[in-house]
Design a protein around this motif. Structure first.
Motif, PDB file in Angstrom:
ATOM      1  N   ASN A  60       0.819  -1.209   0.000  1.00 49.99           N
ATOM      2  CA  ASN A  60       0.000   0.000   0.000  1.00 49.99           C
ATOM      3  C   ASN A  60       0.854   1.260   0.000  1.00 49.99           C
ATOM      4  O   ASN A  60       0.525   2.240  -0.662  1.00 49.99           O
ATOM      5  N   GLN A  61       1.961   1.256   0.734  1.00 45.09           N
ATOM      6  CA  GLN A  61       2.857   2.406   0.745  1.00 45.09           C
ATOM      7  C   GLN A  61       3.517   2.600  -0.613  1.00 45.09           C
ATOM      8  O   GLN A  61       3.699   3.734  -1.062  1.00 45.09           O
ATOM      9  N   ILE A  62       3.873   1.509  -1.281  1.00 40.08           N
ATOM     10  CA  ILE A  62       4.484   1.605  -2.607  1.00 40.08           C
ATOM     11  C   ILE A  62       3.476   2.173  -3.600  1.00 40.08           C
ATOM     12  O   ILE A  62       3.804   3.051  -4.409  1.00 40.08           O
ATOM     13  N   LYS A  63       2.244   1.704  -3.540  1.00 40.06           N
ATOM     14  CA  LYS A  63       1.194   2.207  -4.427  1.00 40.06           C
ATOM     15  C   LYS A  63       0.978   3.703  -4.214  1.00 40.06           C
ATOM     16  O   LYS A  63       0.923   4.474  -5.173  1.00 40.06           O
ATOM     17  N   GLU A  64       0.893   4.118  -2.964  1.00 41.70           N
ATOM     18  CA  GLU A  64       0.696   5.530  -2.642  1.00 41.70           C
ATOM     19  C   GLU A  64       1.873   6.374  -3.118  1.00 41.70           C
ATOM     20  O   GLU A  64       1.684   7.468  -3.667  1.00 41.70           O
ATOM     21  N   ALA A  65       3.092   5.881  -2.949  1.00 43.87           N
ATOM     22  CA  ALA A  65       4.287   6.629  -3.347  1.00 43.87           C
ATOM     23  C   ALA A  65       4.338   6.824  -4.856  1.00 43.87           C
ATOM     24  O   ALA A  65       4.669   7.915  -5.334  1.00 43.87           O
ATOM     25  N   VAL A  66       4.012   5.800  -5.625  1.00 47.17           N
ATOM     26  CA  VAL A  66       4.050   5.914  -7.089  1.00 47.17           C
ATOM     27  C   VAL A  66       2.993   6.905  -7.563  1.00 47.17           C
ATOM     28  O   VAL A  66       3.260   7.752  -8.424  1.00 47.17           O
ATOM     29  N   GLU A  67       1.793   6.838  -6.988  1.00 46.45           N
ATOM     30  CA  GLU A  67       0.728   7.746  -7.414  1.00 46.45           C
ATOM     31  C   GLU A  67       1.011   9.188  -7.023  1.00 46.45           C
ATOM     32  O   GLU A  67       0.604  10.113  -7.722  1.00 46.45           O
ATOM     33  N   LYS A  68       1.713   9.423  -5.917  1.00 45.35           N
ATOM     34  CA  LYS A  68       2.040  10.788  -5.507  1.00 45.35           C
ATOM     35  C   LYS A  68       3.250  11.343  -6.244  1.00 45.35           C
ATOM     36  O   LYS A  68       3.279  12.524  -6.580  1.00 45.35           O
ATOM     37  N   MET A  69       4.256  10.506  -6.508  1.00 45.85           N
ATOM     38  CA  MET A  69       5.486  10.994  -7.125  1.00 45.85           C
ATOM     39  C   MET A  69       5.343  11.209  -8.628  1.00 45.85           C
ATOM     40  O   MET A  69       5.978  12.095  -9.189  1.00 45.85           O
ATOM     41  N   PHE A  70       4.518  10.412  -9.294  1.00 48.15           N
ATOM     42  CA  PHE A  70       4.346  10.513 -10.737  1.00 48.15           C
ATOM     43  C   PHE A  70       2.891  10.876 -11.018  1.00 48.15           C
ATOM     44  O   PHE A  70       1.993  10.049 -10.882  1.00 48.15           O
ATOM     45  N   GLU A  71       2.660  12.130 -11.418  1.00 49.41           N
ATOM     46  CA  GLU A  71       1.303  12.657 -11.624  1.00 49.41           C
ATOM     47  C   GLU A  71       0.595  11.902 -12.754  1.00 49.41           C
ATOM     48  O   GLU A  71       1.191  11.584 -13.776  1.00 49.41           O
ATOM     49  N   GLY A  72      -0.687  11.639 -12.567  1.00 43.82           N
ATOM     50  CA  GLY A  72      -1.507  11.004 -13.586  1.00 43.82           C
ATOM     51  C   GLY A  72      -1.399   9.499 -13.648  1.00 43.82           C
ATOM     52  O   GLY A  72      -1.959   8.880 -14.543  1.00 43.82           O
ATOM     53  N   THR A  73      -0.677   8.890 -12.708  1.00 49.45           N
ATOM     54  CA  THR A  73      -0.553   7.430 -12.717  1.00 49.45           C
ATOM     55  C   THR A  73      -1.560   6.821 -11.756  1.00 49.45           C
ATOM     56  O   THR A  73      -1.847   7.379 -10.699  1.00 49.45           O
ATOM     57  N   LYS A  74      -2.105   5.685 -12.147  1.00 50.83           N
ATOM     58  CA  LYS A  74      -3.004   4.908 -11.300  1.00 50.83           C
ATOM     59  C   LYS A  74      -2.472   3.488 -11.255  1.00 50.83           C
ATOM     60  O   LYS A  74      -2.282   2.857 -12.286  1.00 50.83           O
ATOM     61  N   THR A 126      26.365  -8.533   1.547  1.00 50.87           N
ATOM     62  CA  THR A 126      25.844  -7.241   1.126  1.00 50.87           C
ATOM     63  C   THR A 126      24.470  -7.047   1.773  1.00 50.87           C
ATOM     64  O   THR A 126      23.889  -7.980   2.331  1.00 50.87           O
ATOM     65  N   ALA A 127      23.946  -5.854   1.669  1.00 51.84           N
ATOM     66  CA  ALA A 127      22.676  -5.527   2.321  1.00 51.84           C
ATOM     67  C   ALA A 127      21.502  -6.210   1.622  1.00 51.84           C
ATOM     68  O   ALA A 127      21.540  -6.478   0.414  1.00 51.84           O
ATOM     69  N   LYS A 128      20.440  -6.482   2.396  1.00 51.53           N
ATOM     70  CA  LYS A 128      19.201  -6.998   1.834  1.00 51.53           C
ATOM     71  C   LYS A 128      18.529  -5.894   1.037  1.00 51.53           C
ATOM     72  O   LYS A 128      18.653  -4.719   1.365  1.00 51.53           O
ATOM     73  N   THR A 129      17.803  -6.272  -0.017  1.00 56.43           N
ATOM     74  CA  THR A 129      17.058  -5.307  -0.808  1.00 56.43           C
ATOM     75  C   THR A 129      15.648  -5.812  -1.041  1.00 56.43           C
ATOM     76  O   THR A 129      15.355  -6.995  -0.818  1.00 56.43           O
ATOM     77  N   LYS A 130      14.793  -4.902  -1.488  1.00 57.30           N
ATOM     78  CA  LYS A 130      13.419  -5.247  -1.821  1.00 57.30           C
ATOM     79  C   LYS A 130      13.105  -4.635  -3.174  1.00 57.30           C
ATOM     80  O   LYS A 130      13.428  -3.476  -3.430  1.00 57.30           O
ATOM     81  N   LYS A 131      12.512  -5.427  -4.049  1.00 51.28           N
ATOM     82  CA  LYS A 131      12.186  -4.984  -5.393  1.00 51.28           C
ATOM     83  C   LYS A 131      10.677  -5.019  -5.559  1.00 51.28           C
ATOM     84  O   LYS A 131      10.017  -5.922  -5.051  1.00 51.28           O
ATOM     85  N   ALA A 132      10.132  -4.017  -6.271  1.00 49.63           N
ATOM     86  CA  ALA A 132       8.694  -3.958  -6.510  1.00 49.63           C
ATOM     87  C   ALA A 132       8.427  -3.804  -7.995  1.00 49.63           C
ATOM     88  O   ALA A 132       9.072  -2.987  -8.663  1.00 49.63           O
ATOM     89  N   ILE A 133       7.484  -4.588  -8.508  1.00 47.14           N
ATOM     90  CA  ILE A 133       7.011  -4.440  -9.883  1.00 47.14           C
ATOM     91  C   ILE A 133       5.610  -3.841  -9.796  1.00 47.14           C
ATOM     92  O   ILE A 133       4.706  -4.432  -9.221  1.00 47.14           O
ATOM     93  N   VAL A 134       5.462  -2.641 -10.364  1.00 45.35           N
ATOM     94  CA  VAL A 134       4.215  -1.881 -10.268  1.00 45.35           C
ATOM     95  C   VAL A 134       3.494  -1.962 -11.607  1.00 45.35           C
ATOM     96  O   VAL A 134       4.050  -1.587 -12.646  1.00 45.35           O
ATOM     97  N   GLN A 135       2.256  -2.450 -11.592  1.00 47.89           N
ATOM     98  CA  GLN A 135       1.415  -2.543 -12.798  1.00 47.89           C
ATOM     99  C   GLN A 135       0.462  -1.356 -12.801  1.00 47.89           C
ATOM    100  O   GLN A 135      -0.269  -1.138 -11.842  1.00 47.89           O
TER     101      GLN A 135
END
Length: 99
Positions: free
Chosen positions: A39-53, A76-85
Protein backbone atom coordinates in the motif's frame (compact mmCIF):
# COMPACT_ATOMS: atom_id res chain seq x y z
CA UNK A 1 8.43 -0.94 11.70
CA UNK A 2 10.02 2.35 10.72
CA UNK A 3 7.95 5.44 9.94
CA UNK A 4 8.48 5.51 6.17
CA UNK A 5 7.23 8.56 4.25
CA UNK A 6 6.14 8.28 0.61
CA UNK A 7 9.27 10.06 -0.67
CA UNK A 8 11.50 7.54 1.17
CA UNK A 9 9.78 4.46 -0.27
CA UNK A 10 11.13 4.42 -3.84
CA UNK A 11 14.93 4.32 -3.88
CA UNK A 12 15.72 3.96 -7.59
CA UNK A 13 14.43 2.35 -10.79
CA UNK A 14 15.73 -1.00 -11.96
CA UNK A 15 16.99 -0.81 -15.55
CA UNK A 16 17.56 -4.25 -17.04
CA UNK A 17 16.54 -5.95 -20.27
CA UNK A 18 13.75 -7.81 -18.53
CA UNK A 19 12.37 -4.66 -16.87
CA UNK A 20 12.49 -2.83 -20.23
CA UNK A 21 10.42 -5.62 -21.82
CA UNK A 22 7.85 -5.33 -19.02
CA UNK A 23 7.37 -1.62 -19.76
CA UNK A 24 5.35 -2.54 -22.87
CA UNK A 25 2.74 -3.99 -20.47
CA UNK A 26 2.89 -0.86 -18.25
CA UNK A 27 4.90 -2.69 -15.58
CA UNK A 28 7.70 -0.71 -13.93
CA UNK A 29 10.38 -2.08 -11.59
CA UNK A 30 11.81 -0.16 -8.61
CA UNK A 31 14.13 -0.83 -5.69
CA UNK A 32 12.14 0.13 -2.60
CA UNK A 33 12.70 0.53 1.14
CA UNK A 34 12.87 -2.85 2.88
CA UNK A 35 10.13 -1.92 5.38
CA UNK A 36 7.69 -0.57 2.75
CA UNK A 37 4.35 -2.32 2.29
CA UNK A 38 2.45 -2.76 -0.97
CA UNK A 39 0.00 0.00 0.00
CA UNK A 40 2.86 2.41 0.75
CA UNK A 41 4.48 1.60 -2.61
CA UNK A 42 1.19 2.21 -4.43
CA UNK A 43 0.70 5.53 -2.64
CA UNK A 44 4.29 6.63 -3.35
CA UNK A 45 4.05 5.91 -7.09
CA UNK A 46 0.73 7.75 -7.41
CA UNK A 47 2.04 10.79 -5.51
CA UNK A 48 5.49 10.99 -7.13
CA UNK A 49 4.35 10.51 -10.74
CA UNK A 50 1.30 12.66 -11.62
CA UNK A 51 -1.51 11.00 -13.59
CA UNK A 52 -0.55 7.43 -12.72
CA UNK A 53 -3.00 4.91 -11.30
CA UNK A 54 -1.64 1.69 -9.88
CA UNK A 55 -3.48 -1.54 -10.63
CA UNK A 56 -1.28 -3.91 -8.60
CA UNK A 57 2.06 -4.20 -6.82
CA UNK A 58 4.23 -7.32 -6.61
CA UNK A 59 7.20 -7.34 -4.23
CA UNK A 60 10.31 -9.51 -3.83
CA UNK A 61 12.63 -9.65 -0.83
CA UNK A 62 16.20 -10.30 -1.93
CA UNK A 63 18.82 -11.55 0.54
CA UNK A 64 22.31 -10.13 0.50
CA UNK A 65 25.01 -11.90 -1.44
CA UNK A 66 28.01 -13.54 0.24
CA UNK A 67 31.17 -11.60 -0.56
CA UNK A 68 34.80 -12.32 0.25
CA UNK A 69 37.90 -10.17 0.29
CA UNK A 70 40.94 -12.18 1.16
CA UNK A 71 40.20 -14.17 4.29
CA UNK A 72 37.33 -11.92 5.38
CA UNK A 73 33.75 -12.92 4.65
CA UNK A 74 30.71 -10.67 4.67
CA UNK A 75 27.29 -10.06 3.18
CA UNK A 76 25.84 -7.24 1.13
CA UNK A 77 22.68 -5.53 2.32
CA UNK A 78 19.20 -7.00 1.83
CA UNK A 79 17.06 -5.31 -0.81
CA UNK A 80 13.42 -5.25 -1.82
CA UNK A 81 12.19 -4.98 -5.39
CA UNK A 82 8.69 -3.96 -6.51
CA UNK A 83 7.01 -4.44 -9.88
CA UNK A 84 4.21 -1.88 -10.27
CA UNK A 85 1.42 -2.54 -12.80
CA UNK A 86 -0.41 0.59 -14.02
CA UNK A 87 -3.98 0.70 -15.35
CA UNK A 88 -4.64 1.06 -19.09
CA UNK A 89 -5.94 4.66 -18.77
CA UNK A 90 -2.96 5.71 -16.63
CA UNK A 91 -0.16 7.93 -17.94
CA UNK A 92 3.28 6.40 -18.48
CA UNK A 93 6.08 7.17 -16.03
CA UNK A 94 8.30 9.76 -17.73
CA UNK A 95 11.39 8.59 -15.84
CA UNK A 96 11.60 5.58 -18.16
CA UNK A 97 10.87 7.46 -21.42
CA UNK A 98 13.62 7.35 -24.04
CA UNK A 99 15.48 4.36 -22.57
Amino acid sequence: MANVQYYDVILKPVITEKSMDLMADKKYTFLVHTDATKNQIKEAVEKMFEGTKVKSVNTMNLDGKNKRRGMTFGKTAKTKKAIVQLTEDSKDIELFEGL
